[in-house]
Write an enzyme that holds these catalytic residues in place. Structure first.
Site, PDB file in Angstrom:
ATOM      1  N   ARG A  94      39.498  26.326  34.247  1.00 23.47           N
ATOM      2  CA  ARG A  94      38.271  26.593  35.001  1.00 23.47           C
ATOM      3  C   ARG A  94      37.020  26.298  34.171  1.00 23.47           C
ATOM      4  O   ARG A  94      36.022  25.831  34.682  1.00 23.47           O
ATOM      5  CB  ARG A  94      38.280  28.049  35.471  1.00 23.47           C
ATOM      6  CG  ARG A  94      37.070  28.473  36.273  1.00 23.47           C
ATOM      7  CD  ARG A  94      37.171  29.914  36.729  1.00 23.47           C
ATOM      8  NE  ARG A  94      38.116  30.098  37.810  1.00 23.47           N
ATOM      9  CZ  ARG A  94      39.300  30.699  37.708  1.00 23.47           C
ATOM     10  NH1 ARG A  94      39.685  31.186  36.530  1.00 23.47           N
ATOM     11  NH2 ARG A  94      40.098  30.825  38.732  1.00 23.47           N
ATOM     12  N   TYR A  95      37.074  26.617  32.904  1.00 19.86           N
ATOM     13  CA  TYR A  95      35.936  26.409  32.004  1.00 19.86           C
ATOM     14  C   TYR A  95      36.266  25.271  31.044  1.00 19.86           C
ATOM     15  O   TYR A  95      37.428  25.075  30.673  1.00 19.86           O
ATOM     16  CB  TYR A  95      35.651  27.679  31.202  1.00 19.86           C
ATOM     17  CG  TYR A  95      35.374  28.894  32.046  1.00 19.86           C
ATOM     18  CD1 TYR A  95      34.139  29.067  32.668  1.00 19.86           C
ATOM     19  CD2 TYR A  95      36.346  29.875  32.220  1.00 19.86           C
ATOM     20  CE1 TYR A  95      33.880  30.190  33.439  1.00 19.86           C
ATOM     21  CE2 TYR A  95      36.097  30.997  32.989  1.00 19.86           C
ATOM     22  CZ  TYR A  95      34.861  31.157  33.593  1.00 19.86           C
ATOM     23  OH  TYR A  95      34.619  32.269  34.349  1.00 19.86           O
ATOM     24  N   ARG A  98      38.336  26.152  27.470  1.00 21.81           N
ATOM     25  CA  ARG A  98      39.467  27.069  27.403  1.00 21.81           C
ATOM     26  C   ARG A  98      40.320  26.978  28.658  1.00 21.81           C
ATOM     27  O   ARG A  98      39.826  26.594  29.728  1.00 21.81           O
ATOM     28  CB  ARG A  98      39.005  28.503  27.187  1.00 21.81           C
ATOM     29  CG  ARG A  98      38.011  29.014  28.213  1.00 21.81           C
ATOM     30  CD  ARG A  98      37.195  30.166  27.598  1.00 21.81           C
ATOM     31  NE  ARG A  98      36.239  30.752  28.513  1.00 21.81           N
ATOM     32  CZ  ARG A  98      35.024  30.260  28.735  1.00 21.81           C
ATOM     33  NH1 ARG A  98      34.644  29.127  28.152  1.00 21.81           N
ATOM     34  NH2 ARG A  98      34.198  30.884  29.538  1.00 21.81           N
ATOM     35  N   CYS A 107      55.646  41.907  34.259  1.00 27.25           N
ATOM     36  CA  CYS A 107      54.846  42.845  33.474  1.00 27.25           C
ATOM     37  C   CYS A 107      55.686  44.075  33.161  1.00 27.25           C
ATOM     38  O   CYS A 107      56.664  44.373  33.858  1.00 27.25           O
ATOM     39  CB  CYS A 107      53.604  43.292  34.249  1.00 27.25           C
ATOM     40  SG  CYS A 107      52.444  41.963  34.639  1.00 27.25           S
ATOM     41  N   CYS A 111      50.191  47.151  38.144  1.00 28.42           N
ATOM     42  CA  CYS A 111      48.988  47.881  38.561  1.00 28.42           C
ATOM     43  C   CYS A 111      48.785  47.689  40.058  1.00 28.42           C
ATOM     44  O   CYS A 111      48.971  46.587  40.586  1.00 28.42           O
ATOM     45  CB  CYS A 111      47.772  47.364  37.798  1.00 28.42           C
ATOM     46  SG  CYS A 111      47.967  47.387  35.999  1.00 28.42           S
ATOM     47  N   CYS A 114      46.165  44.872  41.036  1.00 33.14           N
ATOM     48  CA  CYS A 114      46.310  43.575  40.375  1.00 33.14           C
ATOM     49  C   CYS A 114      45.853  42.415  41.257  1.00 33.14           C
ATOM     50  O   CYS A 114      46.259  42.301  42.418  1.00 33.14           O
ATOM     51  CB  CYS A 114      47.772  43.364  39.982  1.00 33.14           C
ATOM     52  SG  CYS A 114      48.097  41.775  39.183  1.00 33.14           S
ATOM     53  N   ARG A 116      46.723  39.386  40.809  1.00 25.84           N
ATOM     54  CA  ARG A 116      47.822  38.432  40.946  1.00 25.84           C
ATOM     55  C   ARG A 116      49.039  39.090  41.569  1.00 25.84           C
ATOM     56  O   ARG A 116      50.169  38.645  41.379  1.00 25.84           O
ATOM     57  CB  ARG A 116      48.195  37.837  39.576  1.00 25.84           C
ATOM     58  CG  ARG A 116      47.121  36.925  38.986  1.00 25.84           C
ATOM     59  CD  ARG A 116      47.665  36.040  37.880  1.00 25.84           C
ATOM     60  NE  ARG A 116      46.626  35.162  37.361  1.00 25.84           N
ATOM     61  CZ  ARG A 116      46.093  35.251  36.146  1.00 25.84           C
ATOM     62  NH1 ARG A 116      46.528  36.172  35.313  1.00 25.84           N
ATOM     63  NH2 ARG A 116      45.144  34.425  35.765  1.00 25.84           N
ATOM     64  N   ASP A 277      38.627  42.901  42.100  1.00 23.92           N
ATOM     65  CA  ASP A 277      38.755  41.652  42.859  1.00 23.92           C
ATOM     66  C   ASP A 277      39.205  41.941  44.287  1.00 23.92           C
ATOM     67  O   ASP A 277      39.776  42.998  44.589  1.00 23.92           O
ATOM     68  CB  ASP A 277      39.771  40.732  42.176  1.00 23.92           C
ATOM     69  CG  ASP A 277      39.286  40.257  40.818  1.00 23.92           C
ATOM     70  OD1 ASP A 277      38.148  39.772  40.739  1.00 23.92           O
ATOM     71  OD2 ASP A 277      40.050  40.374  39.836  1.00 23.92           O
ATOM     72  N   ASP A 314      34.405  38.227  39.071  1.00 22.57           N
ATOM     73  CA  ASP A 314      34.980  36.902  39.282  1.00 22.57           C
ATOM     74  C   ASP A 314      34.589  36.469  40.683  1.00 22.57           C
ATOM     75  O   ASP A 314      35.028  37.062  41.676  1.00 22.57           O
ATOM     76  CB  ASP A 314      36.506  36.936  39.139  1.00 22.57           C
ATOM     77  CG  ASP A 314      36.974  36.401  37.811  1.00 22.57           C
ATOM     78  OD1 ASP A 314      36.641  35.234  37.517  1.00 22.57           O
ATOM     79  OD2 ASP A 314      37.645  37.130  37.073  1.00 22.57           O
ATOM     80  N   LYS A 321      33.458  33.791  36.192  1.00 22.69           N
ATOM     81  CA  LYS A 321      32.849  35.106  36.002  1.00 22.69           C
ATOM     82  C   LYS A 321      31.335  34.991  35.864  1.00 22.69           C
ATOM     83  O   LYS A 321      30.819  34.050  35.269  1.00 22.69           O
ATOM     84  CB  LYS A 321      33.396  35.773  34.738  1.00 22.69           C
ATOM     85  CG  LYS A 321      34.857  36.126  34.779  1.00 22.69           C
ATOM     86  CD  LYS A 321      35.262  36.802  33.473  1.00 22.69           C
ATOM     87  CE  LYS A 321      36.752  37.099  33.473  1.00 22.69           C
ATOM     88  NZ  LYS A 321      37.558  35.844  33.452  1.00 22.69           N
TER      89      LYS A 321
END
Length: 364
Positions: A94-95, A98, A107, A111, A114, A116, A277, A314, A321
């Site tokens: 995206r950037y 990076r 995981c 959570c 989450c 995702r 999100d 985001d 972000k």
């Protein structure tokens, strides 16, 4: 099964009932939730839950509820727009300097907020195939502008130390990759995984390793979690934090102050406080932007500068972000502070890093 003899991760609603985390009457609806969104609560986190508190902030993060079946307008299975920026499997670029490298889709704990949640857990691909992994490494190697690789997923520290060592060596062997950052909840959720072998695997010649720890409440930073962080920092691996602003968990200045101070005590520099999100079934955990901005204003005057994270959102759709903290530069005007639109009627103009303007919430 009771909390005192729990020795394994709880993954089924019936196990949550047996551990006295949810009432038996909730079992049918929670089975529907678990059929859609992964459930896992490690023994370390189960021990932190206060069963006598119906609003316990630890339970609120990890114990599923019927509210997750309610999908609100604007919620999206890919709320931050990973897919449009994924040139090859496992990579999000995206950037310019990076990339995210999504190695695994599992995981230690899942959570309830989450972003995702539609992409991780049982029934999903556990990890990149060998061919997909090689293609991702080749992509990073062929793009000399990539200075930092962020290992995420899922949680990269669910991999074995042996596999992690191989991955770190592959990345550090690429001349232009100078920073390898890992996003993880493992030091909190399963601190025993931060072993001497894992720490050694994370240290690599040719690149600097950083670890970003995800925690949302000070109680998560137990003695075992603090020891795990100390093991990483003492080995020369710097740490930063990331947290999500969550209704009923850390959306008051006392809880947020305690969390940020706890990070600093652990030599973990507060980095990001994420606005929740627009992931499906998470509306009950999101705050308003106005509430988050007011909390950041209170935090500024209450705790040390070492304890100040960046409050960010985001932008839905993949624009990246943007900081959305309070503005301390005010224009002189006659409007009284209380003459504002209600938050429910307000749409914000948010500028991304490219200078493009986006409306939030997005138009339904």
């Amino acid at each position: 099964m009771t909390k005192t003899n729990l020795a394994r991760t709880l993954r089924e609603p019936a196990e949550l009932v047996a551990a006295d985390l949810v009432p038996a009457a909730a079992l049918p609806v929670l089975e529907r939730v678990a059929a859609r969104y992964a459930v896992a609560i490690t023994p370390a986190l189960v021990e932190l839950i206060d069963n006598s508190d119906p609003d316990d902030p630890i339970a609120r993060q990890f114990v599923p509820t019927a509210a997750e079946l309610e999908r609100k307008p604007g919620e999206n299975a890919d709320p931050i727009g990973d897919h449009p920026h994924s040139p090859v499997a496992g990579i999000v670029h995206r950037y310019p300097d990076r990339v995210l490298f999504k190695l695994v889709h599992v995981c230690a704990v899942y959570c309830r907020f989450c972003f995702r949640r539609e992409m991780v857990g049982p029934g999903k691909e556990n990890a990149l195939s060998d061919s997909a992994y090689r293609a991702a490494i080749d992509y990073i190697r062929s793009h000399s502008e990539i200075w930092e690789v962020i290992l995420t997923g899922g949680d990269p520290l669910m991999l074995s130390p042996r596999r992690m060592s191989e991955i770190m060596a592959d990345l550090a062997g690429i001349d232009h990759v100078k920073i390898i950052r890992l996003h993880t909840r493992v030091p909190v959720a399963e601190p025993a995984r931060i072993s001497d072998e894992m720490v050694a695997a994370l240290r690599v010649e040719g690149a600097t390793t950083w670890v970003a720890l995800h925690a949302n409440h000070a109680r998560e930073l137990t003695e075992a979690a603090r020891d795990a962080c100390a093991q990483l920092v003492d080995a020369g691996i710097p740490m930063v934090s990331q947290s999500v602003l969550l209704r009923g968990v850390n959306d008051n200045v006392a809880a947020l102050s305690d969390l940020m101070r706890a990070f600093v005590e652990c030599r973990v520099k507060p980095y990001y406080l994420h606005h929740g999100d627009l992931a499906p079934g998470t509306a009950h955990l999101r705050t308003t932007l106005a509430a988050g901005q007011e909390l950041m204003r209170q935090l500024r005057g209450r705790v040390s500068g070492l304890c100040q994270p960046d409050y960010v959102i985001d932008i839905p759709g993949g624009a990246g972000k943007s900081p959305v903290g309070p503005n301390y530069v005010l224009a002189a005007r006659n409007t009284a502070p209380d003459e504002r639109e209600a938050e429910s009627e307000t749409r914000y103009r948010i500028v991304d890093y490219c200078g493009d303007v986006h409306l939030y919430p997005p138009e339904i």
